[in-house]
Motif scaffolding. Structure first.
Motif, PDB file in Angstrom:
ATOM      1  N   ILE A  79      66.490  33.819   8.706  1.00 40.45           N
ATOM      2  CA  ILE A  79      65.056  33.958   8.412  1.00 40.45           C
ATOM      3  C   ILE A  79      64.632  35.420   8.560  1.00 40.45           C
ATOM      4  O   ILE A  79      65.362  36.249   9.129  1.00 40.45           O
ATOM      5  N   ALA A  80      63.429  35.716   8.060  1.00 39.46           N
ATOM      6  CA  ALA A  80      62.853  37.057   8.244  1.00 39.46           C
ATOM      7  C   ALA A  80      61.526  36.996   8.980  1.00 39.46           C
ATOM      8  O   ALA A  80      61.264  37.821   9.851  1.00 39.46           O
ATOM      9  N   THR A  81      60.677  36.037   8.641  1.00 36.59           N
ATOM     10  CA  THR A  81      59.325  35.989   9.187  1.00 36.59           C
ATOM     11  C   THR A  81      59.126  34.740  10.043  1.00 36.59           C
ATOM     12  O   THR A  81      59.920  33.800  10.004  1.00 36.59           O
ATOM     13  N   GLY A  82      58.020  34.733  10.781  1.00 30.54           N
ATOM     14  CA  GLY A  82      57.676  33.547  11.545  1.00 30.54           C
ATOM     15  C   GLY A  82      57.429  32.346  10.660  1.00 30.54           C
ATOM     16  O   GLY A  82      57.744  31.203  11.037  1.00 30.54           O
ATOM     17  N   THR A  83      56.878  32.574   9.484  1.00 26.77           N
ATOM     18  CA  THR A  83      56.667  31.482   8.523  1.00 26.77           C
ATOM     19  C   THR A  83      57.999  30.877   8.098  1.00 26.77           C
ATOM     20  O   THR A  83      58.165  29.646   8.049  1.00 26.77           O
ATOM     21  N   ASP A  84      58.986  31.744   7.799  1.00 25.57           N
ATOM     22  CA  ASP A  84      60.329  31.246   7.473  1.00 25.57           C
ATOM     23  C   ASP A  84      60.864  30.385   8.614  1.00 25.57           C
ATOM     24  O   ASP A  84      61.431  29.306   8.396  1.00 25.57           O
ATOM     25  N   MET A  85      60.673  30.884   9.815  1.00 25.85           N
ATOM     26  CA  MET A  85      61.208  30.224  11.004  1.00 25.85           C
ATOM     27  C   MET A  85      60.614  28.822  11.154  1.00 25.85           C
ATOM     28  O   MET A  85      61.336  27.829  11.337  1.00 25.85           O
ATOM     29  N   ARG A  86      59.305  28.744  11.064  1.00 28.82           N
ATOM     30  CA  ARG A  86      58.622  27.459  11.231  1.00 28.82           C
ATOM     31  C   ARG A  86      59.038  26.484  10.143  1.00 28.82           C
ATOM     32  O   ARG A  86      59.357  25.315  10.416  1.00 28.82           O
ATOM     33  N   PRO A 124      57.425  40.259  13.518  1.00 28.06           N
ATOM     34  CA  PRO A 124      56.168  39.714  14.053  1.00 28.06           C
ATOM     35  C   PRO A 124      55.007  39.863  13.082  1.00 28.06           C
ATOM     36  O   PRO A 124      54.898  40.856  12.363  1.00 28.06           O
ATOM     37  N   ARG A 125      54.148  38.867  13.091  1.00 24.02           N
ATOM     38  CA  ARG A 125      52.907  38.953  12.328  1.00 24.02           C
ATOM     39  C   ARG A 125      52.047  40.088  12.879  1.00 24.02           C
ATOM     40  O   ARG A 125      51.452  40.849  12.136  1.00 24.02           O
ATOM     41  N   ASP A 126      52.000  40.186  14.202  1.00 21.26           N
ATOM     42  CA  ASP A 126      51.301  41.256  14.910  1.00 21.26           C
ATOM     43  C   ASP A 126      52.075  41.487  16.203  1.00 21.26           C
ATOM     44  O   ASP A 126      52.090  40.612  17.074  1.00 21.26           O
ATOM     45  N   PRO A 127      52.748  42.646  16.353  1.00 23.13           N
ATOM     46  CA  PRO A 127      53.573  42.875  17.542  1.00 23.13           C
ATOM     47  C   PRO A 127      52.813  42.763  18.858  1.00 23.13           C
ATOM     48  O   PRO A 127      53.421  42.526  19.909  1.00 23.13           O
ATOM     49  N   ARG A 128      51.499  42.921  18.808  1.00 21.06           N
ATOM     50  CA  ARG A 128      50.708  42.870  20.052  1.00 21.06           C
ATOM     51  C   ARG A 128      50.311  41.449  20.420  1.00 21.06           C
ATOM     52  O   ARG A 128      49.867  41.202  21.549  1.00 21.06           O
ATOM     53  N   SER A 161      50.914  34.983  20.511  1.00 26.85           N
ATOM     54  CA  SER A 161      50.559  33.585  20.250  1.00 26.85           C
ATOM     55  C   SER A 161      51.461  32.975  19.178  1.00 26.85           C
ATOM     56  O   SER A 161      51.735  31.762  19.201  1.00 26.85           O
ATOM     57  N   GLU A 162      51.922  33.789  18.226  1.00 27.40           N
ATOM     58  CA  GLU A 162      52.820  33.274  17.197  1.00 27.40           C
ATOM     59  C   GLU A 162      54.106  32.746  17.826  1.00 27.40           C
ATOM     60  O   GLU A 162      54.614  31.683  17.445  1.00 27.40           O
ATOM     61  N   VAL A 163      54.640  33.473  18.806  1.00 24.79           N
ATOM     62  CA  VAL A 163      55.868  33.048  19.474  1.00 24.79           C
ATOM     63  C   VAL A 163      55.630  31.784  20.281  1.00 24.79           C
ATOM     64  O   VAL A 163      56.485  30.891  20.331  1.00 24.79           O
ATOM     65  N   ASP A 164      54.479  31.675  20.919  1.00 23.96           N
ATOM     66  CA  ASP A 164      54.175  30.457  21.673  1.00 23.96           C
ATOM     67  C   ASP A 164      54.274  29.235  20.765  1.00 23.96           C
ATOM     68  O   ASP A 164      54.851  28.207  21.142  1.00 23.96           O
ATOM     69  N   GLU A 165      53.721  29.356  19.557  1.00 25.39           N
ATOM     70  CA  GLU A 165      53.770  28.240  18.608  1.00 25.39           C
ATOM     71  C   GLU A 165      55.195  27.973  18.142  1.00 25.39           C
ATOM     72  O   GLU A 165      55.658  26.827  18.121  1.00 25.39           O
ATOM     73  N   LEU A 166      55.927  29.044  17.773  1.00 26.21           N
ATOM     74  CA  LEU A 166      57.282  28.872  17.279  1.00 26.21           C
ATOM     75  C   LEU A 166      58.199  28.288  18.346  1.00 26.21           C
ATOM     76  O   LEU A 166      59.018  27.404  18.071  1.00 26.21           O
ATOM     77  N   ALA A 167      58.059  28.775  19.580  1.00 25.34           N
ATOM     78  CA  ALA A 167      58.901  28.278  20.665  1.00 25.34           C
ATOM     79  C   ALA A 167      58.648  26.798  20.916  1.00 25.34           C
ATOM     80  O   ALA A 167      59.585  26.018  21.142  1.00 25.34           O
ATOM     81  N   ARG A 168      57.392  26.389  20.863  1.00 27.04           N
ATOM     82  CA  ARG A 168      57.064  24.979  21.075  1.00 27.04           C
ATOM     83  C   ARG A 168      57.683  24.114  19.978  1.00 27.04           C
ATOM     84  O   ARG A 168      58.293  23.065  20.260  1.00 27.04           O
ATOM     85  N   ILE A 169      57.550  24.547  18.729  1.00 25.80           N
ATOM     86  CA  ILE A 169      58.098  23.784  17.608  1.00 25.80           C
ATOM     87  C   ILE A 169      59.616  23.673  17.721  1.00 25.80           C
ATOM     88  O   ILE A 169      60.205  22.601  17.526  1.00 25.80           O
ATOM     89  N   PHE A 210      60.916  32.235  24.697  1.00 26.57           N
ATOM     90  CA  PHE A 210      61.673  31.147  24.060  1.00 26.57           C
ATOM     91  C   PHE A 210      62.467  30.376  25.113  1.00 26.57           C
ATOM     92  O   PHE A 210      62.486  29.136  25.111  1.00 26.57           O
ATOM     93  N   HIS A 211      63.120  31.104  26.003  1.00 24.66           N
ATOM     94  CA  HIS A 211      63.911  30.439  27.040  1.00 24.66           C
ATOM     95  C   HIS A 211      63.035  29.568  27.938  1.00 24.66           C
ATOM     96  O   HIS A 211      63.369  28.411  28.214  1.00 24.66           O
ATOM     97  N   GLU A 212      61.905  30.115  28.381  1.00 22.41           N
ATOM     98  CA  GLU A 212      61.025  29.369  29.283  1.00 22.41           C
ATOM     99  C   GLU A 212      60.434  28.135  28.607  1.00 22.41           C
ATOM    100  O   GLU A 212      60.124  27.138  29.277  1.00 22.41           O
ATOM    101  N   ALA A 213      60.303  28.185  27.272  1.00 16.42           N
ATOM    102  CA  ALA A 213      59.767  27.035  26.541  1.00 16.42           C
ATOM    103  C   ALA A 213      60.814  25.945  26.344  1.00 16.42           C
ATOM    104  O   ALA A 213      60.485  24.857  25.859  1.00 16.42           O
ATOM    105  N   GLY A 214      62.068  26.240  26.705  1.00 24.04           N
ATOM    106  CA  GLY A 214      63.130  25.244  26.559  1.00 24.04           C
ATOM    107  C   GLY A 214      63.947  25.375  25.293  1.00 24.04           C
ATOM    108  O   GLY A 214      64.743  24.479  24.978  1.00 24.04           O
ATOM    109  N   VAL A 215      63.776  26.473  24.566  1.00 24.53           N
ATOM    110  CA  VAL A 215      64.584  26.698  23.364  1.00 24.53           C
ATOM    111  C   VAL A 215      66.003  27.080  23.789  1.00 24.53           C
ATOM    112  O   VAL A 215      66.202  27.906  24.686  1.00 24.53           O
TER     113      VAL A 215
END
Length: 426
Positions: free
Chosen positions: A210-217, A233-237, A240-248, A324-329
Motif C-alpha cells: 500500500i501507499a496511503t492510509g486509504t489503501d491500507m483501510r 500520512p494524511r497529516d504527519p501531525r 487520529s488516522e493511525v488510531d482508526e487504522l490500528a483499530r481496523i 499499532f502494537h499497543e492496539a493489538g496489531v
C-alpha cells in the motif's frame, strides 16, 4: 541433536524457560524439558550443543525482500549461484527463512526448491503471483520491466489471470494496491477482492503493498492478510488516522509489515552521517561504509519515492509503530531493500533495531521476526517457534535478547545457527 541446559525463548512472546534440554530429531524439535529431568544417553555421533548461559530462539525470518535486486546486474548464467550465496549469507547471520515478494519468475521456483533441500542456505518462500494495476508499480520503476507482474484493470481481468495461474504452486500471493500519484492506475478494489477470495480458497495468504492510509483501510476491508509498508500520512501531525487504522487492523487480525528500514535508507542514505550512525549502531563497519559509497547506486534518487517523502514516512512510521502494537496489531519484520546496507541480512537486523528504537518491546520484536513472520505466509503451525513439532530452525546466543536487542544484532553473540536440525554455523 541435543541442546543442553539452555534458556528457551520460544518466539511466541511467552515467558522464557531457563535450564531446558532441547531434543531435535528428523529436523524438528522433538522434546523440550528441564535439564534436571535427565536425558538417556545420546546416540553415538549425535551432536550436543552446550547451552549453558545461552539463549535459544527461533531462526529469524526476512519476511519482505526482493532477491532480484541482488542478482539482476549480473550476467544471467551467474545469477543462480550468486543468489544461493545470498541465501547462505542470510543463514550465516541467523536468518533461516526468507520471503521474496516477487519479481524473479525466471529463477524463483528453482531457487526455492533448491533451498528446501540445502541446510547451508536459508529456506526461500516466494511467489510468481504478483498483481498490479495497469502501468502500476513496479512497471513504472527504473526499467519499466513488466516481467513478474500481472497488470489488472478490472475484476474480469483478475479472473482471467487467475484461470491460468496454478495457485497451489506458489507460497503466497502479492498485490500492489498503491494509490500514490504518479504510479499508473491503482489495482481496482473489486479486482483485489476477487484475487483475495481466490487465494484464500486455495489456502494462500495475500500480502498487499500500500501507499496511503486509504489503501491500507480498503485492503484490510477486502481481506488482506498482511499490509506491506507503512503509509504516507494524511497529516504527519495528526495521529487520529493511525488510531482508526490500528483499530481496523486489530479487529480484522491483519498483520503489519512496515519496512521502516526502507524509508530510512531512501531518506538518509546519501548522507555520510547516516553511515556514521549505522557504524555506531553496529550495523556497518568503516570499511563497509567505504564499499557502500563506492556503489554505482549510492546517492542516486529512487524512482517514485523522493527523499523528502521518505523522511516524512520514516518519521511517521517510527512515531506510530508503538501505537499499532499497543492496539493489538501483529507486527512483522521485513526490510524490503538493502541499498545502504553491507548485506541483505543486515537490512533485516536494522529493521529489528528500528522496532526497538521506536519503543516496541523486545519480546514483540523477536516475535515479529519469528512466529509472526511464519504466520504471515501460513507456516505458523510448523515453523517460527521453538516448540515441539516445529521445524528446528534456531539461533543460540550467549546473551539475552529480551534484555537488549543488540544481543541479537551483534553477531559476536551468536554461538550457533541451526537449520532444519543441522548445525549450519558455530
Amino acid at each position: 541433536m541435543i541442546i543442553k541446559d539452555v534458556t528457551v525463548i520460544d518466539g511466541t512472546g511467552g515467558v522464557p524457560r531457563a535450564g531446558m534440554d532441547v531434543i531435535i530429531a528428523d529436523g524438528r524439535f522433538a522434546d523440550i524439558r528441564p535439564s534436571s529431568a535427565g536425558i538417556s544417553s545420546t546416540p553415538a555421533g549425535e551432536p550436543v550443543l552446550d547451552g549453558r548461559g545461552g539463549y535459544l530462539l527461533p531462526g529469524l525470518w526476512e519476511s519482505h525482500t526482493h532477491l532480484r535486486d541482488y542478482g539482476v546486474s549480473l550476467p544471467e548464467p551467474e545469477r543462480f549461484a550468486h543468489l544461493q550465496d545470498v541465501l547462505a549469507g542470510y543463514l550465516g547471520e541467523g536468518i533461516t527463512s526468507v520471503c521474496d515478494l516477487g519479481g524473479m519468475p525466471e529463477l524463483s521456483p528453482e531457487l526455492r526448491d533448491a533451498s528446501k533441500a540445502d541446510t547451508a542456505v536459508a529456506s526461500l518462500f516466494t511467489t510468481e503471483a504478483v498483481f498490479t494495476g495497469i502501468d502500476g508499480w513496479p512497471v513504472t520503476g527504473l526499467l519499466g520491466n513488466r516481467s513478474g507482474v500481472m497488470e489488472v484493470g478490472s475484476a474480469d481481468d483478475a479472473r482471467r489471470y487467475l484461470q491460468g495461474l496454478p495457485l497451489d504452486e506458489v507460497d503466497f500471493v502479492k498485490c500492489m494496491f498503491d494509490g500514490k500519484a504518479g504510479g499508473g492506475q491503482r489495482l481496482p478494489r473489486a479486482a483485489l477482492e476477487v484475487i483475495i477470495t481466490a487465494a484464500h480458497e486455495a489456502g494462500k495468504k495475500v500480502l498487499v503493498h500500500i501507499a496511503t492510509g486509504t489503501d491500507m483501510r480498503e485492503a484490510v476491508e477486502a481481506g488482506a492478510d498482511c499490509i506491506e509498508h507503512s503509509p504516507i500520512p494524511r497529516d504527519p501531525r495528526d495521529l487520529s488516522e493511525v488510531d482508526e487504522l490500528a483499530r481496523i487492523m486489530a479487529d480484522a487480525g491483519t498483520l503489519y509489515c512496515p519496512t521502516i528500514a526502507t524509508w530510512e535508507q531512501l531518506a538518509y542514505g546519501a548522507y555520510p552521517d547516516y553511515l556514521d550512525q549505522l557504524i555506531t549502531d553496529g550495523i556497518l563497519t568503516p570499511d563497509g561504509a567505504k564499499e557502500i559509497m563506492a556503489r554505482p547506486t549510492y546517492g542516486q534518487p529512487f524512482p517514485k519515492h523522493p527523499a523528502e517523502e521518505c523522511r516524512i514516512r520514516f518519521d511517521y512510521a517510527m512515531r506510530t509503530l508503538p501505537l499499532f502494537h499497543e492496539a493489538g496489531v501483529k507486527i512483522v519484520a521485513g526490510s524490503d531493500i538493502a541499498r545502504v546496507m553491507p548485506t541483505p541480512a543486515r537490512a533485516l537486523l536494522r529493521e529489528l533495531q528500528l522496532f526497538a528504537k521506536a519503543g516496541v518491546p523486545n519480546s514483540a520484536v523477536i516475535a515479529a521476526a519469528t512466529s509472526r513472520a511464519a504466520e504471515k505466509v501460513g507456516k505458523e503451525a510448523t515453523m517460527g517457534t521453538v516448540t515441539v513439532g516445529s521445524v528446528a530452525d534456531a539461533v543460540l546466543l550467549d546473551a539475552d535478547p529480551l534484555a537488549d536487542v543488540s544481543h541479537l544484532i551483534d553477531q559476536r553473540h551468536v554461538r550457533a545457527v541451526v537449520s532444519s536440525g543441522h548445525i549450519a554455523h558455530r
